[in-house]
Design a protein around this motif. Structure first.
Motif, PDB file in Angstrom:
ATOM      1  N   LYS A  10      -0.024  38.037  11.989  1.00 32.33           N
ATOM      2  CA  LYS A  10      -0.155  39.380  12.554  1.00 32.33           C
ATOM      3  C   LYS A  10       1.198  40.084  12.627  1.00 32.33           C
ATOM      4  O   LYS A  10       1.321  41.277  12.290  1.00 32.33           O
ATOM      5  CB  LYS A  10      -0.788  39.309  13.939  1.00 32.33           C
ATOM      6  N   LEU A  11       2.214  39.357  13.074  1.00 27.38           N
ATOM      7  CA  LEU A  11       3.554  39.964  13.120  1.00 27.38           C
ATOM      8  C   LEU A  11       4.018  40.381  11.741  1.00 27.38           C
ATOM      9  O   LEU A  11       4.618  41.452  11.567  1.00 27.38           O
ATOM     10  CB  LEU A  11       4.537  38.968  13.740  1.00 27.38           C
ATOM     11  N   GLU A  12       3.742  39.532  10.741  1.00 24.57           N
ATOM     12  CA  GLU A  12       4.165  39.848   9.375  1.00 24.57           C
ATOM     13  C   GLU A  12       3.438  41.075   8.844  1.00 24.57           C
ATOM     14  O   GLU A  12       4.045  41.952   8.217  1.00 24.57           O
ATOM     15  CB  GLU A  12       3.905  38.637   8.475  1.00 24.57           C
ATOM     16  N   ILE A  13       2.141  41.161   9.078  1.00 26.45           N
ATOM     17  CA  ILE A  13       1.345  42.285   8.575  1.00 26.45           C
ATOM     18  C   ILE A  13       1.726  43.584   9.292  1.00 26.45           C
ATOM     19  O   ILE A  13       1.864  44.661   8.671  1.00 26.45           O
ATOM     20  CB  ILE A  13      -0.155  41.983   8.729  1.00 26.45           C
ATOM     21  N   ARG A  14       1.913  43.484  10.596  1.00 31.34           N
ATOM     22  CA  ARG A  14       2.255  44.691  11.347  1.00 31.34           C
ATOM     23  C   ARG A  14       3.630  45.228  10.975  1.00 31.34           C
ATOM     24  O   ARG A  14       3.905  46.429  11.130  1.00 31.34           O
ATOM     25  CB  ARG A  14       2.188  44.401  12.848  1.00 31.34           C
ATOM     26  N   ALA A  15       4.512  44.349  10.498  1.00 32.63           N
ATOM     27  CA  ALA A  15       5.838  44.797  10.060  1.00 32.63           C
ATOM     28  C   ALA A  15       5.840  45.270   8.617  1.00 32.63           C
ATOM     29  O   ALA A  15       6.873  45.771   8.135  1.00 32.63           O
ATOM     30  CB  ALA A  15       6.843  43.649  10.229  1.00 32.63           C
ATOM     31  N   ASP A  16       4.724  45.118   7.909  1.00 30.68           N
ATOM     32  CA  ASP A  16       4.636  45.521   6.503  1.00 30.68           C
ATOM     33  C   ASP A  16       4.100  46.938   6.431  1.00 30.68           C
ATOM     34  O   ASP A  16       2.951  47.220   6.772  1.00 30.68           O
ATOM     35  CB  ASP A  16       3.720  44.541   5.763  1.00 30.68           C
ATOM     36  N   ASN A  17       4.933  47.894   5.950  1.00 25.35           N
ATOM     37  CA  ASN A  17       4.526  49.300   5.882  1.00 25.35           C
ATOM     38  C   ASN A  17       3.539  49.573   4.758  1.00 25.35           C
ATOM     39  O   ASN A  17       2.957  50.665   4.703  1.00 25.35           O
ATOM     40  CB  ASN A  17       5.755  50.188   5.705  1.00 25.35           C
ATOM     41  N   ARG A  18       3.333  48.604   3.863  1.00 22.80           N
ATOM     42  CA  ARG A  18       2.345  48.794   2.796  1.00 22.80           C
ATOM     43  C   ARG A  18       0.926  48.651   3.317  1.00 22.80           C
ATOM     44  O   ARG A  18      -0.020  49.045   2.644  1.00 22.80           O
ATOM     45  CB  ARG A  18       2.566  47.783   1.678  1.00 22.80           C
ATOM     46  N   VAL A  19       0.785  48.068   4.489  1.00 21.24           N
ATOM     47  CA  VAL A  19      -0.530  47.838   5.073  1.00 21.24           C
ATOM     48  C   VAL A  19      -0.770  48.875   6.159  1.00 21.24           C
ATOM     49  O   VAL A  19       0.049  49.037   7.082  1.00 21.24           O
ATOM     50  CB  VAL A  19      -0.633  46.420   5.647  1.00 21.24           C
ATOM     51  N   LEU A  20      -1.887  49.580   6.043  1.00 17.35           N
ATOM     52  CA  LEU A  20      -2.255  50.573   7.036  1.00 17.35           C
ATOM     53  C   LEU A  20      -2.938  49.876   8.210  1.00 17.35           C
ATOM     54  O   LEU A  20      -3.795  49.005   8.018  1.00 17.35           O
ATOM     55  CB  LEU A  20      -3.202  51.607   6.421  1.00 17.35           C
ATOM     56  N   LYS A  21      -2.568  50.236   9.416  1.00 16.95           N
ATOM     57  CA  LYS A  21      -3.144  49.652  10.627  1.00 16.95           C
ATOM     58  C   LYS A  21      -3.827  50.744  11.444  1.00 16.95           C
ATOM     59  O   LYS A  21      -3.197  51.786  11.707  1.00 16.95           O
ATOM     60  CB  LYS A  21      -2.066  48.991  11.484  1.00 16.95           C
ATOM     61  N   PHE A  22      -5.081  50.520  11.802  1.00 18.71           N
ATOM     62  CA  PHE A  22      -5.802  51.510  12.595  1.00 18.71           C
ATOM     63  C   PHE A  22      -6.935  50.804  13.347  1.00 18.71           C
ATOM     64  O   PHE A  22      -7.339  49.691  13.004  1.00 18.71           O
ATOM     65  CB  PHE A  22      -6.361  52.630  11.718  1.00 18.71           C
ATOM     66  N   HIS A  23      -7.447  51.449  14.394  1.00 22.55           N
ATOM     67  CA  HIS A  23      -8.539  50.913  15.189  1.00 22.55           C
ATOM     68  C   HIS A  23      -9.796  51.739  14.941  1.00 22.55           C
ATOM     69  O   HIS A  23      -9.737  52.963  14.784  1.00 22.55           O
ATOM     70  CB  HIS A  23      -8.209  50.949  16.685  1.00 22.55           C
ATOM     71  N   LYS A  24     -10.928  51.035  14.950  1.00 25.96           N
ATOM     72  CA  LYS A  24     -12.215  51.727  14.881  1.00 25.96           C
ATOM     73  C   LYS A  24     -13.294  50.777  15.377  1.00 25.96           C
ATOM     74  O   LYS A  24     -13.098  49.554  15.484  1.00 25.96           O
ATOM     75  CB  LYS A  24     -12.498  52.218  13.471  1.00 25.96           C
ATOM     76  N   MET A  25     -14.456  51.367  15.654  1.00 24.75           N
ATOM     77  CA  MET A  25     -15.559  50.586  16.180  1.00 24.75           C
ATOM     78  C   MET A  25     -16.260  49.845  15.050  1.00 24.75           C
ATOM     79  O   MET A  25     -16.626  50.425  14.028  1.00 24.75           O
ATOM     80  CB  MET A  25     -16.559  51.492  16.895  1.00 24.75           C
TER      81      MET A  25
END
Length: 353
Positions: A287-302
């Motif tokens: 999770k830390l690695e992915i969250r630090a990777d700007n190539r991966v978009l992170k967002f919340h949804k139901m």
């Protein structure tokens, strides 16, 4: 009395007169068969040839019955009247003893028909004085019973003299080897326990220090092993995560919780303990690695009634990952083995900065 007036005792089982051995009729007879006869020089009474022949047959039968009893293959071994261990005697009996009736029956079958008719329990008791007590032992079933009713081999018979089948000999040998190692292990355990107790009681501070040092070493080794396992799994899980993100065709993304479970079940489909280890120690680093990777978009949804974090590859990064994978460049195209019979996944990929 002898000619010089000295008294000379008459030999056992003999009848004497005027200092001479007349006969050995004191031993009695059975069906006109004498138990003892005078020796060649006429000084002592010796067993008759017929009595010795019957005694040898009885001994052979006892040897065979004892061998079968030792191997547990004798058909009468479960009959309490056929074979009994005399445990009430003060003298240790090395071999099982058998009822006189059963022994007499076996002796009767071992003899020719013309000689088997006289075999009975009474005949066995009458023949008793011929036997050496070290070779054949007559006894009672219990100390409260005065009647002689059992017979068996005596302590003078060597165990090697028993004619045992090969499988029985092998079984007994294996049991002896097992008993030897068990006894040796017990002796060693007792020795080390005594020595350890001596050290603990006489040098408590040194003992406590050694125990603490041992626990520290064990803890350090456990930590190192734990970290090595986490690094190994991290190198396998991270490329698998990027592979799954690159396979998402739409813009919906991949729920982080579902992605974790998919990867875990692919690695360990039947091992819950290993999946739990991945969730507790490996996935937080992912999770830390992915969250630090700007190539991966992170967002919340139901999703399924839950507000979950979703991950999705940027379009350009997704195409680049697929292209490098198809060209066979260092990416997730390699394979690496994972324990527990799980599906193999790709090794570590060096991502471009």
């Amino acid at each position: 009395y002898t000619c010089d007036g000295n008294m000379k005792q008459c030999p056992p089982w003999g009848r004497c007169h005027a200092g001479k051995l007349l006969d050995c009729a004191d031993g009695g007879s059975f069906s006109d068969m004498a138990l003892f006869v005078p020796s060649g020089n006429g000084t002592v009474c010796v067993p008759s040839l017929e009595a010795m022949e019957y005694a040898q047959v009885v001994k052979d039968v006892l040897m065979d019955m004892t061998a079968r009893q030792s191997c547990g293959t004798w058909e009468g071994s479960k009959d309490p009247e056929a074979a009994v261990l005399v445990q009430d005697q003060q003298v240790e009996v090395p071999y099982p003893q058998f009822s006189l009736d059963k022994v007499a029956e076996r002796v009767k079958h071992a003899l020719p028909v013309e000689k088997a008719g006289m075999i009975s329990t009474e005949f066995m008791l009458w023949l008793r004085p011929v036997f050496d007590t070290n070779m054949v032992r007559f006894d009672t079933l219990s100390s409260e019973d005065d009647e002689v009713n059992v017979v068996g081999l005596g302590p003078g018979v060597s165990a090697s003299a028993l004619s045992l089948p090969f499988d029985c000999t092998l079984k007994i040998m294996l049991w002896e080897i097992l008993g030897y190692f068990t006894q040796s292990a017990w002796v060693l355990a007792t020795f080390f326990f005594k020595k350890g107790w001596f050290v603990v009681t006489n040098y408590p501070l040194y003992t406590m220090g050694a125990f603490v040092l041992w626990k520290l070493i064990a803890l350090i080794r456990h930590k190192r092993k734990h970290r090595a396992k986490v690094r190994e799994l991290f190198a396998t899980v991270l490329p698998a995560v990027y592979d799954r993100l690159s396979e998402c065709e739409d813009r919906e993304g991949y729920a982080e919780l579902f992605l974790r479970d998919d990867v875990g079940h692919e690695l360990y489909p039947t091992n819950y303990r290993e999946r739990q280890f991945l969730n507790d120690y490996v996935w937080p680093r992912v999770k830390l690695e992915i969250r630090a990777d700007n190539r991966v978009l992170k967002f919340h949804k139901m999703t399924s009634g839950k507000n979950l974090e979703h991950w999705d590859f940027a379009i350009q990064s997704k195409r680049g990952w697929r292209k490098r994978k198809s060209l066979g460049t260092p990416s997730s195209t390699g394979r690496t083995d994972v324990k527990d019979g799980a599906v193999t996944l790709a090794p570590t990929m060096k991502r471009e900065p």
